[in-house]
Design an enzyme around this catalytic site. Structure first.
Site, PDB file in Angstrom:
ATOM      1  N   HIS A 136      -7.793   1.686   5.016  1.00  0.00           N
ATOM      2  CA  HIS A 136      -6.409   1.755   5.514  1.00  0.00           C
ATOM      3  C   HIS A 136      -6.388   2.052   7.010  1.00  0.00           C
ATOM      4  O   HIS A 136      -5.724   1.363   7.785  1.00  0.00           O
ATOM      5  CB  HIS A 136      -5.653   2.836   4.732  1.00  0.00           C
ATOM      6  CG  HIS A 136      -4.308   3.187   5.289  1.00  0.00           C
ATOM      7  ND1 HIS A 136      -3.131   2.764   4.717  1.00  0.00           N
ATOM      8  CD2 HIS A 136      -3.947   3.934   6.376  1.00  0.00           C
ATOM      9  CE1 HIS A 136      -2.105   3.216   5.421  1.00  0.00           C
ATOM     10  NE2 HIS A 136      -2.587   3.937   6.427  1.00  0.00           N
ATOM     11  N   GLU A 137      -7.130   3.083   7.422  1.00  0.00           N
ATOM     12  CA  GLU A 137      -7.119   3.476   8.832  1.00  0.00           C
ATOM     13  C   GLU A 137      -7.744   2.401   9.727  1.00  0.00           C
ATOM     14  O   GLU A 137      -7.247   2.128  10.823  1.00  0.00           O
ATOM     15  CB  GLU A 137      -7.856   4.812   9.008  1.00  0.00           C
ATOM     16  CG  GLU A 137      -7.163   5.991   8.366  1.00  0.00           C
ATOM     17  CD  GLU A 137      -5.738   6.187   8.859  1.00  0.00           C
ATOM     18  OE1 GLU A 137      -5.470   5.890  10.048  1.00  0.00           O
ATOM     19  OE2 GLU A 137      -4.893   6.617   8.067  1.00  0.00           O
TER      20      GLU A 137
ATOM     21  N   HIS B 268      -5.534  -0.444  10.802  1.00  0.00           N
ATOM     22  CA  HIS B 268      -4.696  -0.167  11.983  1.00  0.00           C
ATOM     23  C   HIS B 268      -5.421  -0.592  13.257  1.00  0.00           C
ATOM     24  O   HIS B 268      -4.809  -1.103  14.199  1.00  0.00           O
ATOM     25  CB  HIS B 268      -4.376   1.334  12.065  1.00  0.00           C
ATOM     26  CG  HIS B 268      -3.393   1.819  11.050  1.00  0.00           C
ATOM     27  ND1 HIS B 268      -2.225   1.156  10.755  1.00  0.00           N
ATOM     28  CD2 HIS B 268      -3.402   2.934  10.262  1.00  0.00           C
ATOM     29  CE1 HIS B 268      -1.544   1.837   9.837  1.00  0.00           C
ATOM     30  NE2 HIS B 268      -2.251   2.911   9.518  1.00  0.00           N
TER      31      HIS B 268
END
Length: 304
Positions: A145-146, A149
Site C-alpha cells: 500500500h505505502e 504511493h
C-alpha cells in the site's frame, strides 16, 4: 544504461487527474498568496520574493525530510531490521521498482507511511507497534500500500501540497516583521496590511487543507486497490486494516495526539478523541469503505 521498466502497480487515471488538478490549484494559490503580499507590502517586495523563492525550494527539496523528521523516522539497516527489509525487498521485486530507504518510528501506534519526491528519494517507515502486531503477509500488504504511493507519485504531491499550508503563517509573519517597518509608520497601507495578513494566512491554510483532503481520500482507496492487485492477497490487507484500526482504541491518548497531525500520511488515521475535528474532515475513507472495496477485489480475483 538501460531505462528501468515501469512498476507493475496498476495505473490509476483518476488519481493522476486529481493530482494534476491539486498541484495546479496549489500553485495558483501560491502565486496569489505572494501577489497579495507584494500588493500590501510594496516597500518589502525584494524580501518577499526572496522568502517566497527560498520556501518554494525548501517545499520541493526538503518537505519529505521535514515530514519524516516530524514523525520520528529513523533509518535502519538490514542487520537492524531483517524482517522489515525482507518484506520491503519482496514487495519491490514484485512491483519491479527500486528499493526505498527503510525506517522505523519508535511508537506503539500501529501505523506506516511513505515520503519522497520520487523512487530515488523515497522512504518507507513503519512503527514498532505495527511490527509487533502484524503477521508477515499483513505487513507485506501494508508495505505494498505505502509503496504504491511512491510508484504513483501521489506521496510527493501530498508532501509538497501540505507544506504550503504549514508554512503560510510563518511566511506572512516574516514578511510582516521584515517589511512593515520599512513601509513607513505614516503609510496607511501598513494598517491595512496588519489587518489583512492574518486573514490571508488563515485563508491560505484552509484552502490548502481542503485541497489536500479532497485528494487524500481517493489516494488511499487507490493505494488499497493497487496493493491488493499487486500482491493478489486483498484479504491480508483487509486483515491488517481491521487489526490496525481496532488496536487504535487501546493506544494512550497522548500517543494518538502526537500522531494525529500527520494523519494524511499514515496508513490508517489516528484520532485522539471521538470528537476530533479530524473525523469530520477525514484524510482517509472509512474502514467500511476500504474493506468493501477489498472484498470486491477478492471476489474479482476469485473468478475463473
Amino acid at each position: 544504461m538501460a531505462r528501468r521498466p515501469r512498476s507493475r502497480y496498476a495505473p490509476d487515471q483518476g488519481l493522476t487527474t486529481r493530482m494534476v488538478t491539486t498541484m495546479f490549484l496549489i500553485g495558483l494559490l501560491y502565486v496569489v498568496f505572494v501577489g497579495v503580499l507584494l500588493a500590501l507590502l510594496r516597500g518589502a517586495w525584494p524580501l518577499i520574493l526572496l522568502i517566497a523563492g527560498a520556501l518554494f525550494i525548501a517545499q520541493f527539496w526538503f518537505s519529505d525530510r521535514i515530514a519524516a523528521y516530524g514523525m520520528g523516522a529513523r533509518e535502519v539497516t538490514p542487520e537492524e531490521a531483517p524482517q522489515l527489509h525482507g518484506a520491503v525487498d519482496r514487495v519491490c521485486a514484485l512491483a519491479n521498482m527500486s528499493k526505498p530507504r527503510v525506517a522505523i518510528t519508535d511508537s506503539d501506534v500501529p501505523n506506516a507511511f511513505a515520503t519522497g519526491r520520487n523512487e530515488k528519494t523515497a522512504l518507507v517507515c513503519v512503527t514498532t507497534g505495527l511490527l509487533r502486531r502484524l503477521e508477515p503477509e499483513e505487513l507485506e500488504g501494508v508495505l505494498a500500500h505505502e509503496l504504491s504511493h511512491v510508484a504513483h507519485r501521489d506521496v510527493a504531491v501530498m508532501t509538497i501540497a501540505s507544506f504550503l499550508g504549514v508554512l503560510a503563517g510563518i511566511m506572512v509573519r516574516v514578511s510582516l516583521y521584515g517589511g512593515l517597518g520599512r513601509a513607513g509608520r505614516s503609510n496607511s497601507n501598513t494598517a491595512l496590511a496588519v489587518a489583512l495578513i492574518p486573514l490571508i494566512s488563515a485563508a491560505v491554510y484552509v484552502i490548502s487543507f481542503l485541497l489536500t483532503r479532497l485528494l487524500s481520500r481517493y489516494r488511499e482507496l487507490s493505494a488499497d486497490r493497487a496493493a491488493a492487485l499487486l500482491t493478489g492477497r486483498p484479504s491480508a490487507l483487509a486483515s491488517a486494516l481491521t487489526k490496525v484500526t481496532g488496536e487504535m482504541a487501546r493506544i494512550p491518548t497522548e500517543d494518538l495526539r502526537k500522531a494525529e497531525p500527520y494523519n494524511a500520511f499514515w496508513f490508517a488515521p489516528a484520532f485522539s478523541s471521538r470528537e476530533s475535528l479530524g473525523r469530520l474532515l477525514a484524510s482517509h475513507p472509512t474502514l467500511e469503505q476500504r474493506l468493501e472495496q477489498l472484498a470486491a477485489i477478492s471476489a474479482q480475483l476469485a473468478r475463473p
